[in-house]
Design a protein around this motif. Structure first.
Motif, PDB file in Angstrom:
ATOM      1  N   LEU A 230       0.829  -1.203   0.000  1.00 16.90           N
ATOM      2  CA  LEU A 230       0.000   0.000   0.000  1.00 16.90           C
ATOM      3  C   LEU A 230       0.865   1.256   0.000  1.00 16.90           C
ATOM      4  O   LEU A 230       0.550   2.245  -0.684  1.00 16.90           O
ATOM      5  N   ASP A 231       1.988   1.222   0.731  1.00 18.16           N
ATOM      6  CA  ASP A 231       2.875   2.383   0.776  1.00 18.16           C
ATOM      7  C   ASP A 231       3.474   2.678  -0.598  1.00 18.16           C
ATOM      8  O   ASP A 231       3.607   3.845  -0.991  1.00 18.16           O
ATOM      9  N   GLU A 232       3.843   1.624  -1.349  1.00 17.62           N
ATOM     10  CA  GLU A 232       4.398   1.825  -2.688  1.00 17.62           C
ATOM     11  C   GLU A 232       3.354   2.430  -3.627  1.00 17.62           C
ATOM     12  O   GLU A 232       3.655   3.313  -4.436  1.00 17.62           O
ATOM     13  N   ILE A 233       2.125   1.933  -3.531  1.00 14.14           N
ATOM     14  CA  ILE A 233       1.065   2.472  -4.380  1.00 14.14           C
ATOM     15  C   ILE A 233       0.804   3.937  -4.028  1.00 14.14           C
ATOM     16  O   ILE A 233       0.642   4.788  -4.902  1.00 14.14           O
ATOM     17  N   ALA A 234       0.822   4.253  -2.727  1.00 11.59           N
ATOM     18  CA  ALA A 234       0.600   5.631  -2.283  1.00 11.59           C
ATOM     19  C   ALA A 234       1.718   6.542  -2.776  1.00 11.59           C
ATOM     20  O   ALA A 234       1.476   7.687  -3.187  1.00 11.59           O
ATOM     21  N   ALA A 235       2.950   6.038  -2.731  1.00 15.74           N
ATOM     22  CA  ALA A 235       4.079   6.834  -3.214  1.00 15.74           C
ATOM     23  C   ALA A 235       3.942   7.126  -4.709  1.00 15.74           C
ATOM     24  O   ALA A 235       4.229   8.232  -5.173  1.00 15.74           O
ATOM     25  N   GLN A 236       3.504   6.113  -5.466  1.00 15.08           N
ATOM     26  CA  GLN A 236       3.298   6.310  -6.901  1.00 15.08           C
ATOM     27  C   GLN A 236       2.199   7.344  -7.154  1.00 15.08           C
ATOM     28  O   GLN A 236       2.283   8.149  -8.091  1.00 15.08           O
ATOM     29  N   ALA A 237       1.198   7.350  -6.295  1.00 17.41           N
ATOM     30  CA  ALA A 237       0.086   8.288  -6.437  1.00 17.41           C
ATOM     31  C   ALA A 237       0.403   9.657  -5.849  1.00 17.41           C
ATOM     32  O   ALA A 237      -0.381  10.600  -5.997  1.00 17.41           O
ATOM     33  N   ARG A 238       1.551   9.738  -5.154  1.00 22.01           N
ATOM     34  CA  ARG A 238       1.982  10.979  -4.506  1.00 22.01           C
ATOM     35  C   ARG A 238       0.945  11.484  -3.492  1.00 22.01           C
ATOM     36  O   ARG A 238       0.539  12.648  -3.510  1.00 22.01           O
ATOM     37  N   MET A 239       0.539  10.563  -2.644  1.00 24.32           N
ATOM     38  CA  MET A 239      -0.377  10.921  -1.557  1.00 24.32           C
ATOM     39  C   MET A 239      -0.179   9.935  -0.413  1.00 24.32           C
ATOM     40  O   MET A 239       0.484   8.900  -0.576  1.00 24.32           O
ATOM     41  N   SER A 240      -0.689  10.248   0.743  1.00 23.68           N
ATOM     42  CA  SER A 240      -0.548   9.357   1.888  1.00 23.68           C
ATOM     43  C   SER A 240      -1.422   8.121   1.706  1.00 23.68           C
ATOM     44  O   SER A 240      -2.378   8.130   0.924  1.00 23.68           O
TER      45      SER A 240
END
Length: 324
Positions: A230-240
């Motif tokens: 989930l953290d990797e996906i959030a980083a790709q989306a540039r959001m928490s």
């Protein structure tokens, strides 16, 4: 002799009408006699069928329902059209006398309109299941099974599932040997693996055009073979992670990880349909941690095993190559 009455309403779906006629018609007792007498009845002398392509003349009227041991309710082109006068009363009167009643595909709407399915579990074609549940909230609609047997009342899924239901009814009436013969004559297995979940196209939850998640959804689909967090996906989306979860709920109706699981299953389905790769390789290419995890997730979503899915949905061209 057991009498089956098939009710033909206006705009009857031809396949739905023919399935019980043929399937029950194939059934033979051990001494060779027909196991069923099949009658087509209708509130009108002649009804339109196949979207107006041709007409059907029914030899019997609604009075045949009172004389039947089993009533079959095929679907009609527009299942939301009110029933013709006298139909619901005739079906309910037969039910009160203990007549077995079964619907085929969207014939479940005809059945539901009589009120006889209220408080019961039922099924219909998966594409119509949500509409049936919305129109008749007192019915528990199960879109994942081929048919539901409530004893006196039965419902089947898409038209081909009516054959499964009819064979099931024949087996209950006359035993496995008679049902197996009818199955062979119909070129059908006596029982099929899985429910109609295996036939449902599990589309990925869409995002509205111009939604902020469109880029990350495309990235997820391209990278679903990776062990993403989930953290990797959030980083790709540039959001928490918290904001990502909220946006996913708002724009797709699901969570990032659930969306990812669905994308992996879709990729696995494609590979099973179009390649000869072993299950272990497909599990890896679809992003599952192990073949065991893949099989469990696939069965949970699709309703059958990867091997059985491949046997059912391998492309015709691939099958021809294998047979040659």
């Amino acid at each position: 002799m057991h009498t089956v009455a098939v009710l033909a309403l206006d705009q009857v779906i031809p396949f739905d009408l023919s399935v019980p006629i043929d399937t029950f018609g194939w059934a033979r007792l051990p001494d060779g006699r027909p196991a069923y007498r099949v009658r087509v009845c209708s509130p009108a002398r002649e009804v339109s069928a196949g979207g107006g392509v041709f007409s059907v003349r029914a030899p019997y009227g609604l009075e045949a329902l009172t004389e039947a041991d089993t009533i079959m309710l095929p679907g009609v082109a527009d299942p939301t059209v009110p029933l013709p006068p006298g139909v619901a009363e005739a079906v309910c009167a037969a039910a009160a006398n203990g007549t077995r009643i079964a619907s085929i595909c969207v014939g479940a709407f005809v059945f539901a309109a009589t009120g006889l399915l209220d408080g019961r579990r039922a099924t219909t074609h998966w594409r119509a299941a949500a509409d049936l549940a919305s129109m008749y909230p007192r019915i528990t609609v199960d879109p994942n099974v081929l048919y539901v047997d409530n004893g006196q009342f039965l419902t089947s899924a898409g038209a081909a599932a009516a054959m499964d239901m009819c064979l099931h009814m024949i087996r209950k009436d006359h035993g496995s040997a008679v049902a197996a013969h009818a199955a062979r004559m119909s070129v059908m297995p006596l029982e099929r693996e899985g429910g109609q979940a295996q036939f449902i196209v599990h589309d990925l939850p869409p995002a509205p055009a111009g939604a902020t998640l469109e880029p990350v959804l495309a990235w997820l689909e391209d990278n679903c073979d990776r062990d993403l967090t989930l953290d990797e996906i959030a980083a790709q989306a540039r959001m928490s992670s918290r904001t990502l979860n909220r946006r996913f709920r708002e724009q797709t109706g699901t969570t990032p990880l659930q969306w990812l699981h669905r994308a992996r299953v879709r990729r696995a389905q494609y590979l099973l349909e179009t390649t000869p790769y072993p299950v272990e390789r497909i599990a890896a290419q679809a992003g599952f941690g192990s073949p065991t995890a893949f099989r469990e997730r696939f069965r949970r979503v699709v309703g059958t095993s990867p091997q059985d899915y491949r046997r059912s949905f391998r492309s015709a061209g691939e099958g021809a190559v294998r047979a040659s």
